[in-house]
Design a protein around this motif. Structure first.
Motif, mmCIF file in Angstrom:
data_model
loop_
_atom_site.group_PDB
_atom_site.id
_atom_site.type_symbol
_atom_site.label_atom_id
_atom_site.label_comp_id
_atom_site.label_asym_id
_atom_site.label_seq_id
_atom_site.Cartn_x
_atom_site.Cartn_y
_atom_site.Cartn_z
ATOM 1 N N SER A 11 0.867 -1.214 -0.084
ATOM 2 C CA SER A 11 -0.170 0.053 0.019
ATOM 3 C C SER A 11 0.994 1.160 0.085
ATOM 4 O O SER A 11 2.141 1.257 0.225
ATOM 5 C CB SER A 11 -0.874 0.024 1.217
ATOM 6 O OG SER A 11 -0.139 0.259 2.417
ATOM 7 N N LEU A 12 0.091 2.550 -0.394
ATOM 8 C CA LEU A 12 0.761 3.653 -0.209
ATOM 9 C C LEU A 12 1.571 3.846 0.989
ATOM 10 O O LEU A 12 2.504 4.322 1.218
ATOM 11 C CB LEU A 12 -0.038 4.786 -0.823
ATOM 12 C CG LEU A 12 0.697 6.236 -0.831
ATOM 13 C CD1 LEU A 12 2.013 6.363 -1.800
ATOM 14 C CD2 LEU A 12 -0.326 7.269 -1.198
ATOM 15 N N ILE A 13 0.600 3.526 2.123
ATOM 16 C CA ILE A 13 1.095 3.792 3.576
ATOM 17 C C ILE A 13 2.229 3.136 3.874
ATOM 18 O O ILE A 13 3.341 3.446 4.452
ATOM 19 C CB ILE A 13 0.013 3.375 4.346
ATOM 20 C CG1 ILE A 13 -1.153 4.635 4.243
ATOM 21 C CG2 ILE A 13 0.428 3.466 5.895
ATOM 22 C CD1 ILE A 13 -2.447 4.294 5.112
ATOM 23 N N ALA A 14 2.518 1.509 3.436
ATOM 24 C CA ALA A 14 3.564 0.767 3.472
ATOM 25 C C ALA A 14 4.828 1.491 2.846
ATOM 26 O O ALA A 14 5.717 1.228 3.502
ATOM 27 C CB ALA A 14 3.047 -0.615 3.003
ATOM 28 N N LYS A 15 4.486 1.738 1.624
ATOM 29 C CA LYS A 15 5.769 2.495 1.061
ATOM 30 C C LYS A 15 6.197 3.673 1.665
ATOM 31 O O LYS A 15 7.460 3.961 2.076
ATOM 32 C CB LYS A 15 5.549 2.735 -0.663
ATOM 33 C CG LYS A 15 5.062 1.599 -1.245
ATOM 34 C CD LYS A 15 4.690 1.954 -2.751
ATOM 35 C CE LYS A 15 4.390 0.607 -3.396
ATOM 36 N NZ LYS A 15 3.758 0.699 -4.675
ATOM 37 N N LEU A 16 5.371 4.675 2.147
ATOM 38 C CA LEU A 16 5.682 5.680 3.024
ATOM 39 C C LEU A 16 6.439 5.180 4.146
ATOM 40 O O LEU A 16 7.485 6.174 4.427
ATOM 41 C CB LEU A 16 4.570 6.569 3.116
ATOM 42 C CG LEU A 16 3.897 7.378 1.923
ATOM 43 C CD1 LEU A 16 2.625 8.158 2.296
ATOM 44 C CD2 LEU A 16 4.719 8.379 1.243
ATOM 45 N N LEU A 17 5.861 4.569 5.001
ATOM 46 C CA LEU A 17 6.835 3.944 6.117
ATOM 47 C C LEU A 17 7.928 3.486 5.708
ATOM 48 O O LEU A 17 8.988 3.611 6.442
ATOM 49 C CB LEU A 17 5.769 3.018 6.700
ATOM 50 C CG LEU A 17 4.500 3.553 7.521
ATOM 51 C CD1 LEU A 17 3.817 2.146 7.954
ATOM 52 C CD2 LEU A 17 4.871 4.255 8.872
ATOM 53 N N HIS A 18 8.092 2.616 4.673
ATOM 54 C CA HIS A 18 9.188 1.890 4.285
ATOM 55 C C HIS A 18 10.360 3.039 4.131
ATOM 56 O O HIS A 18 11.327 3.025 4.447
ATOM 57 C CB HIS A 18 9.252 1.037 3.069
ATOM 58 C CG HIS A 18 10.481 0.510 2.504
ATOM 59 N ND1 HIS A 18 11.258 1.024 1.893
ATOM 60 C CD2 HIS A 18 11.219 -0.783 3.054
ATOM 61 C CE1 HIS A 18 12.441 0.310 1.579
ATOM 62 N NE2 HIS A 18 12.252 -0.775 2.364
ATOM 63 N N TRP A 19 10.049 4.023 3.184
ATOM 64 C CA TRP A 19 11.198 5.050 2.597
ATOM 65 C C TRP A 19 11.114 6.106 3.652
ATOM 66 O O TRP A 19 12.305 6.823 3.572
ATOM 67 C CB TRP A 19 10.688 5.492 1.300
ATOM 68 C CG TRP A 19 10.730 4.229 0.281
ATOM 69 C CD1 TRP A 19 9.645 3.575 -0.163
ATOM 70 C CD2 TRP A 19 12.113 3.839 -0.337
ATOM 71 N NE1 TRP A 19 10.347 2.501 -1.185
ATOM 72 C CE2 TRP A 19 11.580 2.723 -0.967
ATOM 73 C CE3 TRP A 19 13.203 4.296 -0.017
ATOM 74 C CZ2 TRP A 19 12.705 2.097 -1.732
ATOM 75 C CZ3 TRP A 19 14.377 3.493 -0.694
ATOM 76 C CH2 TRP A 19 14.083 2.356 -1.484
ATOM 77 N N GLY A 20 10.338 6.297 4.556
ATOM 78 C CA GLY A 20 10.416 7.167 5.601
ATOM 79 C C GLY A 20 11.176 6.791 6.652
ATOM 80 O O GLY A 20 12.182 7.622 6.939
ATOM 81 N N PHE A 21 11.374 5.524 6.872
ATOM 82 C CA PHE A 21 12.418 4.787 7.926
ATOM 83 C C PHE A 21 13.715 5.047 7.113
ATOM 84 O O PHE A 21 14.791 4.954 7.788
ATOM 85 C CB PHE A 21 11.870 3.565 7.784
ATOM 86 C CG PHE A 21 11.170 3.426 9.268
ATOM 87 C CD1 PHE A 21 11.746 2.769 10.547
ATOM 88 C CD2 PHE A 21 9.818 3.532 9.461
ATOM 89 C CE1 PHE A 21 11.337 2.869 11.539
ATOM 90 C CE2 PHE A 21 9.514 3.425 10.714
ATOM 91 C CZ PHE A 21 9.997 3.148 11.755
ATOM 92 N N VAL A 22 13.784 4.745 6.088
ATOM 93 C CA VAL A 22 15.154 4.648 4.901
ATOM 94 C C VAL A 22 15.675 6.315 5.374
ATOM 95 O O VAL A 22 16.692 6.548 5.821
ATOM 96 C CB VAL A 22 15.180 4.353 3.625
ATOM 97 C CG1 VAL A 22 16.226 4.660 3.112
ATOM 98 C CG2 VAL A 22 14.703 3.016 3.229
ATOM 99 N N ILE A 23 14.909 7.378 5.424
ATOM 100 C CA ILE A 23 15.262 8.632 5.350
ATOM 101 C C ILE A 23 15.812 8.996 7.026
ATOM 102 O O ILE A 23 16.678 9.621 7.237
ATOM 103 C CB ILE A 23 14.149 9.670 5.135
ATOM 104 C CG1 ILE A 23 14.119 9.515 3.673
ATOM 105 C CG2 ILE A 23 14.670 11.174 5.333
ATOM 106 C CD1 ILE A 23 12.988 10.247 2.929
ATOM 107 N N LEU A 24 14.873 8.567 7.932
ATOM 108 C CA LEU A 24 15.146 8.583 9.302
ATOM 109 C C LEU A 24 16.501 8.045 9.815
ATOM 110 O O LEU A 24 17.138 8.463 10.314
ATOM 111 C CB LEU A 24 13.901 8.209 10.045
ATOM 112 C CG LEU A 24 12.829 9.116 10.338
ATOM 113 C CD1 LEU A 24 11.575 8.391 11.052
ATOM 114 C CD2 LEU A 24 13.256 10.276 11.056
ATOM 115 N N PHE A 25 16.545 6.834 9.178
ATOM 116 C CA PHE A 25 17.761 5.856 9.540
ATOM 117 C C PHE A 25 18.879 6.607 9.039
ATOM 118 O O PHE A 25 19.889 6.760 9.859
ATOM 119 C CB PHE A 25 17.688 4.468 9.098
ATOM 120 C CG PHE A 25 18.737 3.498 9.635
ATOM 121 C CD1 PHE A 25 18.828 3.227 10.690
ATOM 122 C CD2 PHE A 25 19.830 3.395 8.676
ATOM 123 C CE1 PHE A 25 20.029 2.328 11.113
ATOM 124 C CE2 PHE A 25 20.916 2.630 8.920
ATOM 125 C CZ PHE A 25 20.891 2.053 10.074
#
Length: 170
Positions: A11-25
């Protein structure tokens, strides 16, 4: 299996969470504490604690969301060994991220208690560094596996990655 036969897309939410975590990490790694003495600065110390708590909350939210709402995009014919390895890496990354956060918070707590140069804080710092190094290995394996699926064009890459999309029907 070609991309058109892929049964699962995140889902779009799953993708945002995934890539958001990449950025935060990446941000967390870039601004990491290099010397324990940096925690003497109260505003820096508070920021580190707040960042860790927010990251922890988002990690728990992401874990629950992904486990409750998303299904693997691995093709049905994927071997049991490969499916097991994927679960180990994914769950391992969650565990290692959690341990990174908790050990970092423990370092902050020990520092706050005034235990700035003793065996206990040095042990926790060493454990924190070990966990982070293991996390880097797991992330590397995750990236290699994603790249493998991109080469195979089995739809796994395109189910989460918004660039270099696999060509449909090839």
């Amino acid at each position: 299996m070609n991309v058109n036969e892929t049964k699962s897309n995140y889902s779009l939410i799953a993708k945002l969470l995934h890539w958001g975590f990449v950025i935060l990490f990446v941000y967390g790694v870039a601004k990491q504490v290099d010397e324990l003495s940096q925690l003497e600065d109260d505003s820096f110390f508070k920021f580190e604690i707040i960042f860790a708590i927010i990251f922890l909350i988002l990690l728990v939210v992401r874990f629950i969301y992904m486990k409750k709402t998303q299904k693997s995009s691995l093709p049905k014919e994927t071997s049991h060994i490969q499916k097991t390895a994927a679960k180990i890496i994914h769950n391992g990354m969650y565990v290692l991220l959690l341990l990174t956060i908790l050990s970092g918070l423990l370092i902050g707590f020990l520092f706050w208690l005034g235990l700035k140069n003793n065996f206990l804080i040095n042990l926790v710092i060493s454990s924190h560094e070990l966990v982070i190094n293991l996390l880097y290995i797991f992330i590397g394996i995750h990236i290699l596996a994603a790249s493998y699926h991109r080469i195979r064009k089995d739809g796994v890459w395109s189910s989460m990655v918004p660039f270099f999309k696999e060509e449909k029907g090839k």
